[in-house]
Scaffold this motif. Structure first.
Motif, PDB file in Angstrom:
ATOM      1  N   MET A   1     -87.651 156.652 -48.494  1.00  0.00           N
ATOM      2  CA  MET A   1     -87.450 155.228 -48.278  1.00  0.00           C
ATOM      3  C   MET A   1     -86.021 154.936 -47.855  1.00  0.00           C
ATOM      4  O   MET A   1     -85.772 154.176 -46.922  1.00  0.00           O
ATOM      5  N   GLU A   2     -85.070 155.551 -48.561  1.00  0.00           N
ATOM      6  CA  GLU A   2     -83.665 155.300 -48.230  1.00  0.00           C
ATOM      7  C   GLU A   2     -83.303 155.865 -46.863  1.00  0.00           C
ATOM      8  O   GLU A   2     -82.518 155.263 -46.123  1.00  0.00           O
ATOM      9  N   TYR A   3     -83.898 156.999 -46.517  1.00  0.00           N
ATOM     10  CA  TYR A   3     -83.646 157.562 -45.190  1.00  0.00           C
ATOM     11  C   TYR A   3     -84.146 156.610 -44.111  1.00  0.00           C
ATOM     12  O   TYR A   3     -83.432 156.319 -43.135  1.00  0.00           O
ATOM     13  N   GLN A   4     -85.391 156.120 -44.271  1.00  0.00           N
ATOM     14  CA  GLN A   4     -85.941 155.190 -43.299  1.00  0.00           C
ATOM     15  C   GLN A   4     -85.118 153.899 -43.246  1.00  0.00           C
ATOM     16  O   GLN A   4     -84.920 153.313 -42.178  1.00  0.00           O
ATOM     17  N   GLY A   5     -84.638 153.461 -44.410  1.00  0.00           N
ATOM     18  CA  GLY A   5     -83.784 152.281 -44.442  1.00  0.00           C
ATOM     19  C   GLY A   5     -82.491 152.505 -43.684  1.00  0.00           C
ATOM     20  O   GLY A   5     -81.988 151.603 -42.995  1.00  0.00           O
ATOM     21  N   GLY A   6     -81.940 153.716 -43.776  1.00  0.00           N
ATOM     22  CA  GLY A   6     -80.724 154.045 -43.050  1.00  0.00           C
ATOM     23  C   GLY A   6     -80.937 154.048 -41.549  1.00  0.00           C
ATOM     24  O   GLY A   6     -80.081 153.586 -40.778  1.00  0.00           O
ATOM     25  N   VAL A   7     -82.092 154.562 -41.118  1.00  0.00           N
ATOM     26  CA  VAL A   7     -82.435 154.553 -39.692  1.00  0.00           C
ATOM     27  C   VAL A   7     -82.531 153.115 -39.191  1.00  0.00           C
ATOM     28  O   VAL A   7     -82.013 152.774 -38.115  1.00  0.00           O
ATOM     29  N   MET A   8     -83.181 152.268 -39.974  1.00  0.00           N
ATOM     30  CA  MET A   8     -83.345 150.881 -39.573  1.00  0.00           C
ATOM     31  C   MET A   8     -82.005 150.152 -39.580  1.00  0.00           C
ATOM     32  O   MET A   8     -81.743 149.297 -38.732  1.00  0.00           O
ATOM     33  N   ALA A   9     -81.143 150.475 -40.536  1.00  0.00           N
ATOM     34  CA  ALA A   9     -79.820 149.849 -40.597  1.00  0.00           C
ATOM     35  C   ALA A   9     -79.012 150.185 -39.344  1.00  0.00           C
ATOM     36  O   ALA A   9     -78.333 149.322 -38.769  1.00  0.00           O
ATOM     37  N   SER A  10     -79.094 151.430 -38.899  1.00  0.00           N
ATOM     38  CA  SER A  10     -78.378 151.832 -37.694  1.00  0.00           C
ATOM     39  C   SER A  10     -78.910 151.084 -36.475  1.00  0.00           C
ATOM     40  O   SER A  10     -78.142 150.633 -35.616  1.00  0.00           O
ATOM     41  N   ALA A  11     -80.236 150.916 -36.430  1.00  0.00           N
ATOM     42  CA  ALA A  11     -80.846 150.196 -35.309  1.00  0.00           C
ATOM     43  C   ALA A  11     -80.453 148.720 -35.328  1.00  0.00           C
ATOM     44  O   ALA A  11     -80.193 148.123 -34.271  1.00  0.00           O
ATOM     45  N   LEU A  12     -80.393 148.125 -36.514  1.00  0.00           N
ATOM     46  CA  LEU A  12     -79.998 146.717 -36.609  1.00  0.00           C
ATOM     47  C   LEU A  12     -78.537 146.539 -36.213  1.00  0.00           C
ATOM     48  O   LEU A  12     -78.166 145.530 -35.599  1.00  0.00           O
ATOM     49  N   ASP A  13     -77.714 147.505 -36.538  1.00  0.00           N
ATOM     50  CA  ASP A  13     -76.308 147.453 -36.150  1.00  0.00           C
ATOM     51  C   ASP A  13     -76.166 147.439 -34.626  1.00  0.00           C
ATOM     52  O   ASP A  13     -75.317 146.735 -34.071  1.00  0.00           O
ATOM     53  N   THR A  14     -77.036 148.175 -33.947  1.00  0.00           N
ATOM     54  CA  THR A  14     -77.033 148.178 -32.487  1.00  0.00           C
ATOM     55  C   THR A  14     -77.405 146.806 -31.934  1.00  0.00           C
ATOM     56  O   THR A  14     -76.791 146.318 -30.977  1.00  0.00           O
ATOM     57  N   VAL A  15     -78.404 146.168 -32.553  1.00  0.00           N
ATOM     58  CA  VAL A  15     -78.793 144.812 -32.148  1.00  0.00           C
ATOM     59  C   VAL A  15     -77.626 143.851 -32.354  1.00  0.00           C
ATOM     60  O   VAL A  15     -77.350 142.985 -31.514  1.00  0.00           O
ATOM     61  N   ALA A  16     -76.924 143.998 -33.466  1.00  0.00           N
ATOM     62  CA  ALA A  16     -75.794 143.118 -33.772  1.00  0.00           C
ATOM     63  C   ALA A  16     -74.688 143.246 -32.722  1.00  0.00           C
ATOM     64  O   ALA A  16     -74.089 142.248 -32.315  1.00  0.00           O
TER      65      ALA A  16
END
Length: 296
Positions: A1-16
């Motif tokens: 779960m935390e790994y997937q959350g980290g992947v999503m966090a990186s993707a959201l940072d790109t959107v930002a």
């Protein structure tokens, strides 16, 4: 779960970062902006879910301090739709991605039945999916997880959110967010594991869990026998499913040992149906994964 959350966090940072570039060039972008694909009725975009998969649901709330500026903001941020769509395609565990602004503009992808779900008089900046990212709550101005599951105003049930503030000249302009649904956590992770598991937050609230595990801890009986259905229902009260409110003294002792004393093991002496339990703490959010072992 935390790994997937980290992947999503990186993707959201790109959107930002993409959004930040839009804001830097907003004057020129507004001048060159094509006609908006959105039409509005009483502040709600008129496109319907499933009608056009390239569009979000957009709201200009009645609480906006300047409707003209809000309309310009919609035009300027229309470029985010393609980025939002790509994000959801690449992150299938995400339920939705959204933008809420200080100008009281909300953009959510995929589109949903916004007119029948959202009160147009709300103040979006009063919600935790906005203020948890503000300077007082998030002084680093970086990515931040909302630590507690909450009921989504867009009708997704109980969710967990990852937020990214967007600043212009040190003023909070908007907050980007992405949501996991609690039911998705159950189906994707807990149901794939052998054993009886529950997820709890630092207060002892059961965020997710298997039915047998929850009921073995002397919690209220699960209506419909499915926790994921219970949490979507109007009668659900998270305080009813708190380890510190268990009818069992030993379960309450277990909660103290795990959540307050930060221990990893607990043995049951008086609970006839339980042998012991173990606990591990998450790193990214203040959650605990507990496995209970029944007496056979």
């Amino acid at each position: 779960m935390e790994y997937q959350g980290g992947v999503m966090a990186s993707a959201l940072d790109t959107v930002a970062h993409y959004f930040a570039k839009i804001l830097v060039n907003r004057d020129s972008l507004l001048k060159a902006a094509p006609p908006s694909p959105y039409r509005f009725s009483e502040g709600f975009s008129t496109n319907l879910p499933g009608q056009d998969s390239s569009l979000s649901s957009v709201i200009i709330l009645n609480s906006t301090p300047d409707r003209k500026k809000a309309e310009e903001e919609v035009l300027m941020t229309n470029m985010l739709d393609k980025v939002f769509a790509a994000f959801i395609k690449e992150n299938p565990r995400a339920a939705q991605i959204y933008l809420n602004s200080a100008m009281q503009v909300s953009r959510v992808y995929p589109a949903y039945d916004v007119k029948n779900i959202v009160d147009p008089d709300i103040v979006v900046t009063d919600f935790n999916f906005y203020y948890e990212a503000d300077l007082a709550h998030n002084p680093t101005k970086g990515l931040v997880w909302i630590q507690e599951a909450y009921v989504d105003p867009a009708g997704k049930g109980w969710i967990l959110s990852l937020l990214h503030p967007i600043y212009v000249d040190d003023v909070l302009f908007a907050v980007l967010g992405v949501d996991y649904t609690v039911s998705e956590l159950i189906q994707r992770y807990l149901d794939s594991l052998e054993g009886e598991f529950i997820l709890v937050n630092a207060k002892g609230d059961i965020v997710a869990g298997k039915a047998e595990a929850i009921e073995s801890l002397s919690m209220p009986p699960l209506k419909n026998h499915v926790y994921s259905e219970t949490i979507h229902s109007d009668y659900f009260r998270i305080s009813d499913f708190n380890l510190f409110n268990s009818k069992s003294q030993e379960v309450r002792d277990m909660a103290t040992r795990f959540l307050l004393e930060k221990k990893n093991e607990f043995s049951f002496d008086e609970e006839a149906n339980l042998s012991n339990a173990i606990c591990l703490r998450f790193n990214a959010v203040d959650w605990f994964l507990i496995e209970v072992f029944p007496n056979y």
